[in-house]
Structures are given as C-alpha cells and as structure tokens.
Design an enzyme around this catalytic site. Structure first.
Site, PDB file in Angstrom:
ATOM      1  N   HIS A  70      36.702  39.116  33.132  1.00 48.00           N
ATOM      2  CA  HIS A  70      36.379  38.997  31.701  1.00 48.00           C
ATOM      3  C   HIS A  70      35.887  37.535  30.928  1.00 48.00           C
ATOM      4  O   HIS A  70      34.829  37.549  29.866  1.00 48.00           O
ATOM      5  CB  HIS A  70      38.508  38.166  30.498  1.00 48.00           C
ATOM      6  CG  HIS A  70      39.055  39.646  31.121  1.00 48.00           C
ATOM      7  ND1 HIS A  70      38.230  40.785  31.310  1.00 48.00           N
ATOM      8  CD2 HIS A  70      40.253  40.048  31.534  1.00 48.00           C
ATOM      9  CE1 HIS A  70      39.434  41.811  31.680  1.00 48.00           C
ATOM     10  NE2 HIS A  70      41.110  40.958  31.455  1.00 48.00           N
ATOM     11  N   ARG A  89      52.291  61.412  39.099  1.00 48.45           N
ATOM     12  CA  ARG A  89      53.903  62.217  40.113  1.00 48.45           C
ATOM     13  C   ARG A  89      55.032  62.836  39.578  1.00 48.45           C
ATOM     14  O   ARG A  89      55.867  62.918  40.729  1.00 48.45           O
ATOM     15  CB  ARG A  89      53.414  61.395  41.205  1.00 48.45           C
ATOM     16  CG  ARG A  89      52.368  60.443  41.447  1.00 48.45           C
ATOM     17  CD  ARG A  89      52.260  60.505  43.571  1.00 48.45           C
ATOM     18  NE  ARG A  89      53.377  59.750  43.582  1.00 48.45           N
ATOM     19  CZ  ARG A  89      53.469  59.151  45.067  1.00 48.45           C
ATOM     20  NH1 ARG A  89      52.499  59.549  46.132  1.00 48.45           N
ATOM     21  NH2 ARG A  89      55.096  57.774  44.855  1.00 48.45           N
ATOM     22  N   ASP A 100      42.221  38.038  38.269  1.00 45.91           N
ATOM     23  CA  ASP A 100      42.571  38.566  37.277  1.00 45.91           C
ATOM     24  C   ASP A 100      41.708  38.585  36.049  1.00 45.91           C
ATOM     25  O   ASP A 100      41.577  39.332  34.933  1.00 45.91           O
ATOM     26  CB  ASP A 100      43.915  38.041  37.193  1.00 45.91           C
ATOM     27  CG  ASP A 100      44.565  38.797  36.289  1.00 45.91           C
ATOM     28  OD1 ASP A 100      44.344  40.460  36.290  1.00 45.91           O
ATOM     29  OD2 ASP A 100      45.271  38.060  35.361  1.00 45.91           O
ATOM     30  N   GLU A 134      46.846  32.140  27.948  1.00 51.15           N
ATOM     31  CA  GLU A 134      48.024  32.086  26.950  1.00 51.15           C
ATOM     32  C   GLU A 134      48.751  31.851  27.415  1.00 51.15           C
ATOM     33  O   GLU A 134      49.809  31.301  28.279  1.00 51.15           O
ATOM     34  CB  GLU A 134      47.946  34.219  28.407  1.00 51.15           C
ATOM     35  CG  GLU A 134      47.015  35.155  28.797  1.00 51.15           C
ATOM     36  CD  GLU A 134      47.618  35.876  29.319  1.00 51.15           C
ATOM     37  OE1 GLU A 134      47.143  37.542  28.815  1.00 51.15           O
ATOM     38  OE2 GLU A 134      46.998  36.011  30.738  1.00 51.15           O
ATOM     39  N   LYS A 154      39.734  48.310  35.920  1.00 53.74           N
ATOM     40  CA  LYS A 154      40.253  46.702  36.886  1.00 53.74           C
ATOM     41  C   LYS A 154      41.747  46.991  37.777  1.00 53.74           C
ATOM     42  O   LYS A 154      42.273  47.671  36.872  1.00 53.74           O
ATOM     43  CB  LYS A 154      39.808  45.592  36.746  1.00 53.74           C
ATOM     44  CG  LYS A 154      40.514  45.269  35.122  1.00 53.74           C
ATOM     45  CD  LYS A 154      40.099  43.500  34.660  1.00 53.74           C
ATOM     46  CE  LYS A 154      41.166  42.806  35.262  1.00 53.74           C
ATOM     47  NZ  LYS A 154      42.474  41.971  35.244  1.00 53.74           N
TER      48      LYS A 154
HETATM   49  C1  BG6 Z   1      44.120  41.788  31.633  1.00 55.79           C
HETATM   50  C2  BG6 Z   1      45.492  40.992  32.771  1.00 55.79           C
HETATM   51  O1  BG6 Z   1      42.887  42.303  31.894  1.00 55.79           O
HETATM   52  O2  BG6 Z   1      43.724  40.688  30.987  1.00 55.79           O
HETATM   53  C3  BG6 Z   1      46.270  39.885  31.605  1.00 55.79           C
HETATM   54  O3  BG6 Z   1      45.384  41.467  34.086  1.00 55.79           O
HETATM   55  C4  BG6 Z   1      46.022  39.188  30.631  1.00 55.79           C
HETATM   56  O4  BG6 Z   1      46.728  39.395  33.296  1.00 55.79           O
HETATM   57  C5  BG6 Z   1      44.745  40.401  30.155  1.00 55.79           C
HETATM   58  O5  BG6 Z   1      47.144  39.003  30.371  1.00 55.79           O
HETATM   59  C6  BG6 Z   1      44.779  39.891  28.772  1.00 55.79           C
HETATM   60  O6  BG6 Z   1      44.153  40.364  28.013  1.00 55.79           O
HETATM   61  P1  BG6 Z   1      43.850  40.333  26.299  1.00 55.79           P
HETATM   62  O7  BG6 Z   1      43.146  41.366  25.545  1.00 55.79           O
HETATM   63  O8  BG6 Z   1      45.257  41.408  25.580  1.00 55.79           O
HETATM   64  O9  BG6 Z   1      43.253  38.773  26.198  1.00 55.79           O
END
Ligand code: BG6
Length: 488
Positions: free
Chosen positions: A239, A46, A234, A215, A147
């Site tokens: 995942h 936009r 999330d 993380e 997602k």
């Molecule tokens: C994303 C999430 O799908 O995956 C994030 O929305 C997360 O919150 C991320 O930090 C982690 O991905 P990766 O590849 O860095 O482990």
C-alpha cells in the site's frame, strides 16, 4: 460502461475477505443495478453447506457489513445470483463440480469468467494448475490475486512464475485495494488534470513528502497471519509503496495500464538502495505495548489472544526513502504505518519549500511554508495550506486552509475500493492493478530490510498503544529538522 454477463468464482468464498468486503461490495453494485440480471457469483469453499446453510452464512456474515439499510428486493436479487460449490482446492476431482456450475467461456461467449483467489498464496499455484488441467482456465478468463503476494522476492517470483504458466499477464489482476480508493485516483486527477501542480512537483519546490497509514485498531483475530507478516510486509511493501509511486511517478503518456505501470515501475527501480548504514539510520520498527486507544484500555501485541509472548513481529514501521532521479534527488519521502496508533488516518503530506525572500519578515513569526494534504481516510479530501493576510490594520500573515471535502463537493454515493476494483476486473481494465515486474521491484527494495532485521535479531522498539509510535520515529524525521504532521 455496462457490464457484460459474468461468472465470478470466489475461491475462499466463505472466508473473511469475501464476507467482509467482496460480497458486500458486489451487493452494493447490485442495488445500483450494475450487475447483469443473469450474472452469477459462485462461492467455492470446503464447507459442506447446502443452499439454505450457505445463504444463512451470507445473511449472518456478509449482510452486517453492507453499509446503509439493506433493501429486501435488492438483497433477494443478489441472493438469486449466488451459488455455492463445495470444493477442495487441492483435489483435481473437486473441479468437476465447479465445471458444472460454469457457463461456456471463449471468444464468442458472452460470459466473462473470473477466478478471484481470496485464499492464502500457498494455494495460488495449485488452484491455477487445477484450473488449467480441468480446462476451466481459458484464454479469455481472468484471475484475481489477493495479497499477500509473497513474503519475499523469491516467493513473489515463484507466484508470478506459477500463475504465469497458466494465465497471460493481461489476464492477471493483482489487487492492492489502496489503488481503488477514491482519493488515490483523485491524486491522478490532481496531478494530471491541472497545470497548477506539475511545475512545482519537483525537488526545486518540494522539501519533503510524508505518507502515513495509521490504524487505531490492533491485529484483531488475524494474529495467525499477522505474526508471520508484520507491518513491513502487510502494509509498506504494497500500500505505501503504491501511494509513493502515484505521488512520484512521471506523467504517463496515457491512462492505459502499461503506460501507468511503466512509470510506477521506474519509481520503484529508482528508490535508493539500502547500505548497511542506511539500514540502521533510516528505518524504525516498533511493536505496541498495552495502552489506551480512544479512552479504552487495550492489551499489548504480545498479550493479544493466541499471540506469541516473545514475538518480534513489528506492528509499526517508519522509513526515510529517497528517489534517485533528477526530479526527486535529495527530497526525503517519509513512510510510516502502524497498528494501535493514536488515530485512524491515511494521508499524504507534500510540503513545499519556504519563500525565497520575505518582505513581511518583521511582522510574522508564524510564517509556514505551503503544504498540500491529500487525505484518504477517514474523510476523503484535499487541504492546501497557504498564507493569507489577517483582516484589519497592518500586514499580518497567518496560515489558512483551502479545503476540498469530496463528500461535500460531490454529493453522490461513495464507492468502496473493492467495488471499484471488482468493476474494473469485470470490465478487464488493468490500470489499477500491479504488474508482475512492479511486484518484484517492490520486494527487491524491501528485502534487505527483512534480511537485516533477521540477522540483527533485536526486538522491535516498544510503543504505547494509542500513541504515534516509538520516539525513534520522531527522531528519524527530527534529524532532518522536521516533524510528522500530527506532532507539529
Ligand atoms: C490490509 C491489511 O491490506 O489493509 C490490514 O492486511 C489493514 O492489516 C488494511 O488493516 C487496512 O486497509 P484500510 O482500507 O482499512 O485502510
């Protein structure tokens, strides 16, 4: 397989995902000379950017995310492929400008047309409808959905139905970037390219499986999104469940998309449903409080910039899951993910049962059952833990590790998950993308947890940033006489 010419339209082209992941991934393929000379990447957004302002944005926000040094001729070639189109996704008129930027698409055209929706899901339906109404969505074009694909079963069904009114299932690529990670595909190679593991890959020989994505980062500047999502939506619904499917699925008859996705779907449908008792016993949710991560003081979740001081959003979740099949009955699968944890790591730990009878018992107190560790992050690799004899007199056994470090073994440039998945989209290869029924089956399984939390109305358990989560997560697995690998 070489790519055919393409027009890749990035909705949300000026947004965070495009700048941090998608454009750097495409640049990497450019510098490997994978992109056809006349291919075009059409970013739509936009902002009122002229070409100069757009290229400056790319330079300021995408280029810093490219790994390694940026070679100027390759960068120039890449920029020559970029086009910016200003578009308000909600307005039909806007799509005329996009139509002008696209080349013909159809069975005889040599240009693959892809629409990548890196936008909030609330826009998916509008965009698809406008693409259909303006004639831009053709029977041969493809659509990629980022997602979050819904926030519960009903909204996921709605997305599937609305996108499905415009695109056939074979045109829809639902991304889960974990499936693009090298080690995840290596897990397929390990399981189905070797005879060694398959006979052992079952309840008779496996005692438990742990899947962790930890993380050390917090929510950063994504609190607006994250606070309405939380760790379960999330990370776990997508995942972690996808990783679980790859570990637990039956051998597919081939690597064709539906053969693989049929098997993954069976796993999701065999997950033991939660009874009220299991909902309280087998799930732990947490939220980080202030602490230290890698020696640096960090604020608690509720003190993050723009955070809701009373937020009940979980930043950690651990679940004990079970798969009700002959292969897996009684084998616990422990799933765990969290932000601001002690380390940044993603791994799958498959622990085998102990030996049935020891002839060494007198000498060995350090006897450990075998285990296989599949590391996705930070270093991709496999570790097989065995027992071996210590050199010298006597018969003393101790645990040893057989290591396979992918970086060391294959001294080749790595492909980021998005690079791999974008190439698959451009080639029309659907195996690593989720089918609509998989998505719905995953939501079906997690939805009772969301409902339970809502009814219960409790706060998540606090945990100190820089730790492995609430003590209750250790107790969850401790009840079965086990420990998380990092805590053992
Ligand atoms: C994303 C999430 O799908 O995956 C994030 O929305 C997360 O919150 C991320 O930090 C982690 O991905 P990766 O590849 O860095 O482990």
């Amino acid at each position: 397989m070489a790519l055919t010419d393409f027009d890749l339209v990035l909705f949300g082209g000026g947004g965070d995902l495009s700048m941090r992941k998608l454009l750097p991934a495409l640049f990497n393929r450019e510098r490997c000379n994978d992109l056809p000379a006349t291919a075009r990447i059409i970013c739509v957004g936009r902002h009122e950017w002229n070409r100069e302002a757009f290229l400056k944005e790319i330079d300021d926000n995408a280029r810093p995310h490219v790994t390694g040094s940026v070679d100027a001729p390759a960068w120039q070639r890449f920029c020559d492929k970029l086009v910016y189109v200003m578009l308000d996704a909600m307005h039909a008129d806007s799509y005329e400008a996009l139509a002008k930027a696209l080349r013909p698409d159809g069975p005889d055209a040599r240009v693959t047309r892809v629409f990548y929706l890196a936008t909030p899901p609330s826009l998916f339906s509008h965009i698809c409808q406008h693409l259909a109404a303006s004639g831009l969505a053709t029977p041969t074009s493809r659509v990629v959905l980022e997602k979050p694909l819904g926030r519960d079963l009903a909204s996921a069904r709605q997305i599937n139905a609305e996108v499905g009114r415009v695109f056939e299932e074979s045109q829809i690529f639902r991304i889960d970037h974990y499936l693009g990670k090298e080690t995840v595909q290596n897990l397929l190679a390990l399981r189905f390219g070797n005879v060694l593991f398959e006979p052992l890959w079952r309840r008779e020989w496996i005692s438990d499986v742990q899947i962790t994505i930890a993380e050390s980062l917090g929510v950063g500047n994504r609190i607006g999104y994250y606070d309405t999502s939380g760790a379960l939506r999330d990370m776990l619904q997508n995942h972690l469940l996808q990783l679980l499917c790859i570990v637990a699925m039956e051998p597919p008859t081939s690597a064709t998309p539906n053969a693989v996705r049929d098997e993954k779907l069976k796993v999701l449908r065999s997950l033991k449903r939660f009874t009220p008792q299991l909902l309280t016993q087998n799930i732990v949710r947490g939220q980080y409080r202030s602490g230290h991560v890698n020696g640096i003081a960090v604020p608690g979740y509720r003190k993050e910039p723009n955070a809701n001081q009373n937020s009940r959003t979980e930043t950690f979740v651990a679940i004990k899951a079970e798969i009700e099949t002959w292969r897996w009955a009684g084998v616990p699968f422990y799933l765990r993910t969290g932000k601001r944890m002690a380390d940044q790591l993603a791994e799958i730990v498959v622990r085998f049962k102990g030996i049935p009878h020891s002839i060494f018992a007198q000498h060995n107190s350090s006897f450990q059952p075998n285990s296989l560790i599949i590391r996705l992050q930070p270093d991709e690799g496999l570790q097989l833990n065995l027992m071996a004899k210590t050199p010298g007199d006597g018969m003393r056994l101790r645990p040893v590790e057989l290591e396979l470090d992918f970086r060391e073994t294959f001294k080749m440039p790595r492909m980021d998950a998005y690079e791999r998945l974008l190439l698959d989209v451009l080639r029309g290869q659907l195996t690593l993308f989720m089918r609509s029924d998989e998505l719905e089956a995953a939501w079906e399984w997690v939805e009772p947890i969301l409902d339970h939390w809502e009814q219960e109305g409790d706060d998540p358990l606090p945990y100190t940033a820089g730790t492995w989560g609430p003590a209750a997560a250790s107790a969850l697995i401790g009840r079965d006489g086990l420990q998380w690998r990092e805590e053992s």
